[in-house]
Enzyme design. Structure first.
Site, mmCIF file in Angstrom:
data_model
loop_
_atom_site.group_PDB
_atom_site.id
_atom_site.type_symbol
_atom_site.label_atom_id
_atom_site.label_comp_id
_atom_site.label_asym_id
_atom_site.label_seq_id
_atom_site.Cartn_x
_atom_site.Cartn_y
_atom_site.Cartn_z
ATOM 1 N N PHE A 1 43.063 47.160 45.648
ATOM 2 C CA PHE A 1 44.797 47.055 45.403
ATOM 3 C C PHE A 1 45.503 47.994 44.938
ATOM 4 O O PHE A 1 46.566 48.200 45.226
ATOM 5 C CB PHE A 1 44.521 45.593 44.978
ATOM 6 C CG PHE A 1 45.999 44.807 44.754
ATOM 7 C CD1 PHE A 1 46.476 44.050 45.869
ATOM 8 C CD2 PHE A 1 46.773 45.176 43.509
ATOM 9 C CE1 PHE A 1 47.872 43.592 45.888
ATOM 10 C CE2 PHE A 1 48.316 44.494 43.715
ATOM 11 C CZ PHE A 1 48.510 43.773 44.730
ATOM 12 N N GLU A 2 44.722 48.666 44.191
ATOM 13 C CA GLU A 2 45.244 49.708 43.327
ATOM 14 C C GLU A 2 45.302 51.075 43.813
ATOM 15 O O GLU A 2 46.068 51.921 43.338
ATOM 16 C CB GLU A 2 44.747 49.601 41.798
ATOM 17 C CG GLU A 2 45.362 48.564 40.895
ATOM 18 C CD GLU A 2 44.397 47.308 41.101
ATOM 19 O OE1 GLU A 2 43.369 47.225 41.661
ATOM 20 O OE2 GLU A 2 44.898 46.201 41.014
ATOM 21 N N ALA B 1 35.651 49.363 48.764
ATOM 22 C CA ALA B 1 34.832 48.422 49.449
ATOM 23 C C ALA B 1 35.387 47.063 49.241
ATOM 24 O O ALA B 1 35.423 46.649 48.314
ATOM 25 C CB ALA B 1 33.298 48.690 48.948
ATOM 26 N N VAL B 2 35.842 46.462 50.374
ATOM 27 C CA VAL B 2 36.253 44.999 50.571
ATOM 28 C C VAL B 2 35.038 44.111 51.331
ATOM 29 O O VAL B 2 35.092 44.625 52.386
ATOM 30 C CB VAL B 2 37.559 44.856 50.850
ATOM 31 C CG1 VAL B 2 37.948 43.235 50.839
ATOM 32 C CG2 VAL B 2 38.597 45.742 50.184
ATOM 33 N N HIS C 1 40.256 36.432 49.290
ATOM 34 C CA HIS C 1 41.439 37.082 49.553
ATOM 35 C C HIS C 1 41.121 38.486 50.348
ATOM 36 O O HIS C 1 41.859 39.439 50.006
ATOM 37 C CB HIS C 1 42.518 37.077 48.545
ATOM 38 C CG HIS C 1 41.988 37.764 47.347
ATOM 39 N ND1 HIS C 1 41.363 36.812 46.492
ATOM 40 C CD2 HIS C 1 42.119 38.899 46.650
ATOM 41 C CE1 HIS C 1 41.194 37.521 45.277
ATOM 42 N NE2 HIS C 1 41.459 38.753 45.579
ATOM 43 N N ARG D 1 26.981 51.818 55.742
ATOM 44 C CA ARG D 1 28.117 52.476 56.016
ATOM 45 C C ARG D 1 28.528 53.585 54.876
ATOM 46 O O ARG D 1 29.277 54.389 54.740
ATOM 47 C CB ARG D 1 29.275 51.646 56.228
ATOM 48 C CG ARG D 1 29.247 51.143 57.549
ATOM 49 C CD ARG D 1 30.274 50.064 57.860
ATOM 50 N NE ARG D 1 30.269 49.497 59.484
ATOM 51 C CZ ARG D 1 29.082 48.514 59.774
ATOM 52 N NH1 ARG D 1 28.186 48.506 59.067
ATOM 53 N NH2 ARG D 1 29.055 48.208 60.907
HETATM 54 N N1 INI Z 1 38.802 44.695 45.072
HETATM 55 C C1 INI Z 1 37.877 45.491 45.917
HETATM 56 O O1 INI Z 1 38.281 46.928 45.922
HETATM 57 N N2 INI Z 1 37.256 44.937 46.784
HETATM 58 C C2 INI Z 1 37.039 43.506 46.665
HETATM 59 O O2 INI Z 1 35.926 42.974 47.515
HETATM 60 C C3 INI Z 1 37.877 42.753 46.034
HETATM 61 N N3 INI Z 1 37.541 41.461 45.829
HETATM 62 O O3 INI Z 1 36.753 40.842 46.357
HETATM 63 O O4 INI Z 1 38.569 40.625 45.325
HETATM 64 C C4 INI Z 1 38.734 43.592 44.999
HETATM 65 N N4 INI Z 1 39.199 42.797 44.093
HETATM 66 C C5 INI Z 1 40.158 43.461 42.990
HETATM 67 C C6 INI Z 1 41.561 43.548 43.392
HETATM 68 O O5 INI Z 1 41.344 45.001 44.246
HETATM 69 C C7 INI Z 1 42.309 44.321 42.286
HETATM 70 O O6 INI Z 1 41.762 45.024 41.366
HETATM 71 C C8 INI Z 1 42.601 42.849 41.539
HETATM 72 O O7 INI Z 1 43.116 41.884 42.172
HETATM 73 C C9 INI Z 1 43.726 43.394 40.259
HETATM 74 O O8 INI Z 1 44.908 43.666 40.817
#
Ligand code: INI
Length: 161
Positions: free
Chosen positions: A58-59, A81-82, A89, A128
């Protein structure tokens, strides 16, 4: 015949920043390893590179935008990696990351490459990130070198800060 440009693979003199997400670091660390291999193989000097860690995918866009906007880098690589199985979410985070990265790249005129794995399972993410399906961190870093060179060849790259 029209002249064709693709962006060469010569990394010497290019300045490349990497932004990596700590979330799922067991995967993003492998992507970073692949990225470092690509930088070394293509002769990008270590002093011309920087790695910034962010909490999660997200950041990534915010820091990628700041680095690209600084004028100090020819390209920025985002690694994350998500994994669907691990989050409700999934769609939201992967969309914010990919839309934000595309927007940051357009805003700054600097190539910002999307090296965010979005997979159904941990096994697919492992495949991957240095497994049977290669290493997306390596591939995306090679693409960053090509994009930086392409803009230079087309004389459309930003001038250095
Ligand atoms: N961030 C990821 O990079 N991958 C994920 O799978 C993930 N999940 O599973 O929630 C994830 N969450 C954290 C998000 O990116 C933020 O850091 C957090 O919401 C704070 O803003």
């Amino acid at each position: 015949m029209p002249k064709e440009h693709e962006g060469g693979l010569q990394g010497m003199g290019l300045r490349i920043a990497i932004v990596a997400a700590r979330f799922n670091e067991h995967i993003t660390g492998r992507l970073l390893q692949g990225a470092r291999t690509a930088l070394n193989e293509h002769k990008v000097r270590e002093e011309d590179t920087l790695v910034a860690w962010v909490p999660g995918s997200f950041e990534l866009p915010l820091v990628a935008h700041a680095l690209a906007g600084s004028g100090r880098y020819d390209a920025v690589v985002c690694l994350g990696a998500v994994i669907r199985g691990e989050t409700a979410h999934f769609e939201h985070i992967s969309r914010v990351a990919s839309d934000g990265i595309a927007q940051a790249s357009r805003d700054t005129g600097v190539p910002i490459l999307l090296g965010v794995l979005t997979t159904h399972t941990l096994a697919q993410a492992l495949e991957r990130s240095g497994g049977q399906v290669g290493n997306a961190g390596y591939n995306v870093t090679v693409s960053a070198i090509q994009m930086a060179n392409l803009l230079k060849e087309l004389k459309l790259g930003r001038s250095p800060a």
